[in-house]
Motif scaffolding. Structure first.
Motif, mmCIF file in Angstrom:
data_model
loop_
_atom_site.group_PDB
_atom_site.id
_atom_site.type_symbol
_atom_site.label_atom_id
_atom_site.label_comp_id
_atom_site.label_asym_id
_atom_site.label_seq_id
_atom_site.Cartn_x
_atom_site.Cartn_y
_atom_site.Cartn_z
ATOM 1 N N VAL A 162 -14.866 3.804 23.246
ATOM 2 C CA VAL A 162 -14.736 2.353 23.128
ATOM 3 C C VAL A 162 -16.127 1.742 23.005
ATOM 4 O O VAL A 162 -17.114 2.317 23.450
ATOM 5 C CB VAL A 162 -13.983 1.731 24.330
ATOM 6 N N HIS A 209 -3.723 0.537 19.899
ATOM 7 C CA HIS A 209 -3.970 -0.902 19.990
ATOM 8 C C HIS A 209 -2.814 -1.656 20.630
ATOM 9 O O HIS A 209 -3.026 -2.568 21.410
ATOM 10 C CB HIS A 209 -4.265 -1.480 18.608
ATOM 11 N N CYS A 231 -14.949 -2.690 15.621
ATOM 12 C CA CYS A 231 -14.503 -2.967 16.973
ATOM 13 C C CYS A 231 -13.516 -4.130 16.942
ATOM 14 O O CYS A 231 -13.777 -5.161 16.311
ATOM 15 C CB CYS A 231 -15.696 -3.314 17.856
ATOM 16 N N ARG A 255 -11.442 -0.840 21.366
ATOM 17 C CA ARG A 255 -11.376 0.328 20.496
ATOM 18 C C ARG A 255 -11.583 -0.069 19.039
ATOM 19 O O ARG A 255 -11.386 -1.216 18.667
ATOM 20 C CB ARG A 255 -10.017 1.007 20.642
#
Length: 101
Positions: A56, A8, A76, A62
């Motif tokens: 994804v 992330h 998500c 992601r």
């Protein structure tokens, strides 16, 4: 032990220990793996949720994996598509992939 950076934010995870359980967590965005009594298991769960080949969502974001009330969930980070209620982090990863088919 070398672990992949957070998918992330790119930060390296830090090891945390409490009550005899170890976990790896991103110090910036708090993405995490499973807390376990075995450090190897905790590291494996971090690798599982930070895989490059993790699918994804259609919006291009992601998933983030979270434990709530003893169940694992995948959400998500873009549109908040949610799947969960799994008994393990591995189940949540598989459930995430299945929800995108």
């Amino acid at each position: 032990m070398t672990l992949p950076a957070c998918i992330h934010c790119g930060q390296d995870p830090e090891r945390r220990e409490r009550d005899g359980r170890v976990m790896f967590i991103c110090p910036v965005c708090n993405a995490r793996g499973d807390a376990a009594t075995c450090e190897t298991w905790a590291a494996a769960s971090w690798r599982q949720v930070n895989r490059d080949d993790l699918p994804v969502h259609g919006c291009g974001h992601r998933p983030r994996f979270k434990a709530r009330e003893g169940k694992w969930w995948a959400c998500c980070t873009g549109c908040q598509h949610l799947t969960g209620g799994f008994m393990s982090i591995q189940g949540a990863v598989a459930g995430w992939a299945r929800s995108l088919r």
